[in-house]
Design an enzyme around this catalytic site. Sequence first.
Site, short mmCIF file in Angstrom:
data_model
loop_
_atom_site.label_atom_id
_atom_site.label_comp_id
_atom_site.label_asym_id
_atom_site.label_seq_id
_atom_site.Cartn_x
_atom_site.Cartn_y
_atom_site.Cartn_z
CD GLU A 91 46.62 40.03 37.20
OE1 GLU A 91 46.14 39.59 36.13
OE2 GLU A 91 46.07 40.90 37.88
CG HIS A 145 40.43 40.85 47.98
ND1 HIS A 145 39.24 40.66 47.33
CD2 HIS A 145 41.15 41.68 47.20
CE1 HIS A 145 39.24 41.35 46.21
NE2 HIS A 145 40.38 41.98 46.10
#
Length: 802
Positions: free
Chosen positions: A524, A591
């Site tokens: 990332e 999530h």
Amino acid sequence: MQSPTLKNISLSYEDFKKEILNDYKIAITSRECSVLGRREVLNGKATFGIFGDGKEVPQIAMAKSFRDGDFRSGYYRDQTFMMAIGKLTPLQYFSALYAHTDIKFDPMSAGRQMNSSFATHSLDDKYNWKDLTLQKNSSADLSPTGSQMPRLLGLGLASKIYRENDTINSNKFSNKGNEVAWGTIGDSATSEGLFFETINAAGVLQVPVIISVWDDNYGISVPSKYQTTKGDISEVLSGFQRDEKNKGYEIIKVMGWDYPSLITTYQRAEEISRSNHVPVLVHVKELTQPLGHSTSGSHERYKSKERLEWESEFDCNSKMREWIIINQISNEKDLKHIEESVKKEVREAAKKAKSLSMSETKKNIENLTDQIKIIFNNSIDPNIAQIVNGLNSIKEPLKRDFFSNTRKILRELIRLKSPKKEILSEWLEDIKSKTQIDYSSHLYSESKFNPIRISEVSPIYHEESKIEDGRIVIRENFDAILKKYDNVLIFGQDSGKIGGVNQGLEGLQEKYGETRVFDTGIREATIIGQGIGLALRGLRPIAEIQYLDYLLYAIQIISDDLATLHYRTRGKQKAPLIIRTRGHRLEGIWHSGSPMGGIINFIRGIYVLVPRNMTKAAGFYNTLLEGDQPALVIECLNKYRSKEKLPDNLGDFKTPIGKVDLILEGSDITIVSYGSSIELVEEAAQELNKFNIKVEIIDCQSLIPFDLNHDIAKSIEKTNRLLIVDEDFSGGASAYILNELISNQNIYNYLDSNPKLLTAKNHRPAYGSDGDYFSKPSMDDIFDVSYNIMHESSPNKFPKKF
Ligand SMILES: Cc1ncc(C[n+]2csc(CCOP(=O)(O)OP(=O)(O)O)c2C)c(N)n1
């Protein structure tokens, strides 16, 4: 003083000598700046100093192979390199040390960054791109060690993309992808994860980067053996070395005091990297740091006597001097003469820089003295006279001295009940507002391209517009975007071949090719760095972070680099990167998080947009791409499969930025929310309506910038009640929203009831539908809190529920 290049020039012996002596002059000028700079700080004339001493000679060698169009991404030791490419003079060097806020004098950051933070100008005064192929470029430095690495990847990748895709307009940015991105890093900073992540990614991508490790064996006081396995970074990285079978790096070791070898090393590195796009690591060993790490301490505390003796013998400047004499390029007397004149030049530059940095404040003090005389008609109150005299006696006054003393005078005038205080206070306010700009401008784009200036364009539908899954709406819009803008690139984990985990890019790689829509590794921080570097070189990257929860891996680089870039160059560099991610309300701890409070507070400088559906999201991308402001767009995970009408004007309709969306008109209570929670607020409003409670729903959708027209205040003026619903923790985005409403929209006077904030529980959301129900605000919670607000204000009309 710029260093010429030895390569490809057949020099006469005289020219050859001249070039070497010029190089030596740059090396000792740089050293003299370090020595005097340190002294200035220790004498209290500047607050902090970090210098490039002991690293001069390799930087001169590197500069010889650095060409127009190339980019540097380096760190605070690179002053000699900047001098050698002609981008830093001693006057500018000292102007930065004294924090001169005029960009003409400190072109690196207009006094905003610590000294030795280097940058060049990519934008002209109207924020248009300059032709970067005609100048030597440096991306703006930053202090966190290793943070120069992620964007290096993008700077290098831009060359590869421009070379491989000639349909992209490269005007002003690239000459057939021939540009090299040059990284520099200290040996200890190679311990950082960012370094390893970048090294791996650049090897995978085979981009033209040349990474120099300035190895002086220490990271402040900690020696290499505690920093690096085997105490040797090129040894550790030897598995990256390319061979006949596999692509990889060319790894070269060289001694930092060996001038001729350094020059040939960099020539070789350049040849390999520029033409073949192979990454090169140059491990420059045996460097020294004669003045110690910085002005905050002395290296005698942690270096042994033997080490200090070795450092003195292997100082690269002394070694270069020896080499010049042994090879009879010059002699002791002539070198002494050069050294004396350099000393004088540097001393004069420092003196001039100091004087220029104070000139405006001195003028202000003079004017203040005159103002006071006018105000008091020559009979000055003794306390005030004392303050003015004190101020006039400061030899090297700071702006703070002037402002603080003038404000003290204003306090005295209140005490004296002097009617004249207005004159002085207006005069000071005028100067303060101008001066504040020097410290607070350019956090966001100030150009005509700032997307807040772009008007809303509504989606157009026709009678038979198709109803599609949200992911089709976003995909069709990305298709239109890729067709409309040749320089838009979209990439991320799973974004290429399968078109994203939610298929919002399905089929687009096939259609537009691997240079436009592509996969990355799971990395990332360097996905973002890649985006920053590409954006710095004129491309329009959309970097995907697969889920909002994983943005935290990249938040450091977004915060430290991207969010500060425009600010720290005072508007001279921009990277209008769009970060695309998705979150909220899926399943479980990692999530369905919504760490919005952290995000908005860490990344001031970047717009933060949370569209409640895919049409709104698509409209935000369309708006952003016409602007020049970096932004984060958080799509709602539960909207990819919800049904939305497919607009006709794909790629063209625009969701306005900084503007709220009034979803439902009502008269009893204003509920402000955003993202996935909006749907629940809408359901709750229907329930409340059954009890005759009319809710006004506002989707604030753009957290930064926030409700520029103050429409929420207008709503509260009507309803007199406020509920903020947020699936972030308490004290997160809901607190941010309330602060905006109290501090900037002055809603206090409109409220008849206590404003309420309904947020998630302060733990990560538990798994499953029940985990969601018990972790985040539900429709029932929204109903209850709203009803209770109404009950409190009209208990008869809305009797107690429980
Ligand atoms: C992320 C981060 N941690 C700590 C620091 C404080 N710091 C500044 S320089 C430095 C040492 C860096 O050593 P090295 O990479 O070898 O470079 P050198 O200064 O020796 O050239 C440290 C720990 C920092 N700037 N950033």
